[in-house]
Design a protein around this motif. Structure first.
Motif, short mmCIF file in Angstrom:
data_model
loop_
_atom_site.label_atom_id
_atom_site.label_comp_id
_atom_site.label_asym_id
_atom_site.label_seq_id
_atom_site.Cartn_x
_atom_site.Cartn_y
_atom_site.Cartn_z
N LEU A 85 0.85 -1.27 -0.03
CA LEU A 85 -0.07 0.05 0.13
C LEU A 85 0.88 1.22 0.00
O LEU A 85 0.46 2.31 -0.45
CB LEU A 85 -0.92 0.23 1.26
CG LEU A 85 -2.24 -1.02 1.12
CD1 LEU A 85 -2.79 -1.08 2.50
CD2 LEU A 85 -3.15 -0.55 0.02
N ARG A 86 1.96 1.20 0.67
CA ARG A 86 2.70 2.28 0.56
C ARG A 86 3.41 2.61 -0.47
O ARG A 86 3.59 3.78 -1.07
CB ARG A 86 3.78 2.09 1.84
CG ARG A 86 4.97 3.28 1.93
CD ARG A 86 3.97 4.55 2.34
NE ARG A 86 4.94 5.67 2.40
CZ ARG A 86 5.57 6.26 3.62
NH1 ARG A 86 5.65 5.35 4.83
NH2 ARG A 86 6.19 7.29 3.91
N ILE A 87 3.85 1.44 -1.29
CA ILE A 87 4.21 1.69 -2.57
C ILE A 87 3.43 2.04 -3.59
O ILE A 87 3.66 3.15 -4.42
CB ILE A 87 4.86 0.29 -3.22
CG1 ILE A 87 6.02 -0.35 -2.36
CG2 ILE A 87 5.15 0.14 -4.59
CD1 ILE A 87 6.64 -1.61 -2.54
N GLN A 88 2.09 1.61 -3.25
CA GLN A 88 1.17 2.35 -4.43
C GLN A 88 0.93 3.84 -4.14
O GLN A 88 0.72 4.54 -4.99
CB GLN A 88 -0.31 1.50 -4.06
CG GLN A 88 -0.14 0.09 -4.58
CD GLN A 88 -1.42 -0.62 -4.28
OE1 GLN A 88 -2.34 -0.14 -3.65
NE2 GLN A 88 -1.27 -1.99 -4.39
N ALA A 89 0.99 4.19 -2.84
CA ALA A 89 0.96 5.67 -2.46
C ALA A 89 2.05 6.33 -3.16
O ALA A 89 1.87 7.52 -3.75
CB ALA A 89 0.78 5.73 -1.08
N LEU A 90 3.07 5.95 -3.01
CA LEU A 90 4.26 6.65 -3.74
C LEU A 90 4.25 6.44 -5.06
O LEU A 90 4.68 7.55 -5.77
CB LEU A 90 5.74 5.97 -3.12
CG LEU A 90 6.00 6.02 -1.67
CD1 LEU A 90 7.18 5.21 -1.21
CD2 LEU A 90 6.17 7.71 -1.49
N ARG A 91 3.80 5.50 -5.66
CA ARG A 91 3.58 5.50 -7.16
C ARG A 91 2.78 6.37 -7.72
O ARG A 91 2.80 6.98 -8.84
CB ARG A 91 3.01 4.01 -7.49
CG ARG A 91 3.12 3.78 -9.15
CD ARG A 91 3.10 2.34 -9.27
NE ARG A 91 3.97 1.36 -9.42
CZ ARG A 91 4.06 0.45 -8.45
NH1 ARG A 91 3.11 0.18 -7.72
NH2 ARG A 91 5.21 -0.21 -8.49
N SER A 92 1.80 6.92 -6.81
CA SER A 92 0.72 7.83 -7.41
C SER A 92 1.38 9.27 -7.58
O SER A 92 1.15 10.06 -8.04
CB SER A 92 -0.36 7.90 -6.56
OG SER A 92 0.07 8.52 -5.15
#
Length: 247
Positions: free
Chosen positions: A15-22
């Motif tokens: 989830l943290r990676i997805q947030a950073l990917r945004s």
């Protein structure tokens, strides 16, 4: 907490990676900010590893994650993909689909391959952005039209080489910090991944590296661009406060 039966920690990392990917370059994030975000994920990855016991690490399954290039020819990331895999304690190989397009396959523990895929995405994007910037520079305008293909390739090669060197240096620092906890964390993870990789019984072929002509002006410009990117995570303080678990 066992990753096999309770993947809460891994899900949190994803989830943290997805947030950073945004916050990608395409959405207005600079390449410098993007790679700083990648370094932060690496820090989270080390915290995640230190939160697991040796028994839990040995029980963690290995997985694959594919990074598609959508290209048939070599791309600059080819010269950095090995450093990315080592940075994340996983294996990587290249495959081609029926259309002849290449992809990179990361193999390792779930958290490691997530970060490896993310790093590949960010570095690939950063090189494209910096190359576009280089093409608008005074130095680039001095190249004759027939020299510009070589200049483009040389810049990208210099940049990914610089990034790869920095990833190797940061990885060495991370490993030193982890070893100071008294655990052979890297050795343990490597043994787990190697054992699972051997079970795949893949027929790997080593590609012979060929010499390439480069424009030193463009190569050095690319190296300077790679060296300027902020990919130095503040690992020492955060990890030293994490108490390791025993086996």
């Amino acid at each position: 907490m066992n990753q096999t039966s309770n993947p809460a920690a891994l899900d949190k990392l994803k989830l943290r990676i997805q947030a950073l990917r945004s916050k990608t370059i395409a959405n207005g994030c600079t390449e410098d900010e993007a790679l700083s975000a990648a370094a932060k994920v690496a820090e989270l990855l080390d915290r995640h590893d230190l939160s697991l016991s040796d028994v839990e690490l040995r029980a963690s399954p290995c997985e694959r994650k594919v990074y598609e290039t959508f290209r048939k020819k070599r791309i600059p990331l080819d010269d950095c993909i090995g450093a990315i895999a080592r940075f994340c304690d996983c294996r990587v190989w290249r495959e081609k689909n029926t259309a002849g397009e290449s992809s990179y396959v990361f193999f390792g523990l779930g958290a490691d391959i997530e970060v490896a895929h993310y790093l590949a995405e960010l570095i690939d994007g950063a090189v494209r952005v910096e190359l576009g910037r280089f093409k608008t520079s005074v130095d680039y305008s001095r190249f004759r039209h027939q020299e510009r293909h070589l200049a483009n390739a040389s810049f990208a090669l210099g940049m990914v080489g610089s990034i790869a060197d920095r990833l190797v240096a940061i990885k060495a620092s991370r490993d030193h910090i982890n070893e100071s906890t008294g655990r052979g964390l890297v050795v343990l993870k490597t043994s787990v991944v190697d054992a699972e990789f051997d079970k795949l019984d893949l027929k790997m072929r080593t590609q012979r590296s060929s010499s390439r002509m480069v424009s030193m002006t463009a190569y050095e410009a690319g190296g300077a661009a790679g060296a300027s990117l902020a990919i130095n995570p503040g690992l020492a303080g955060s990890q030293s406060r994490t108490a390791p678990k025993g086996s």
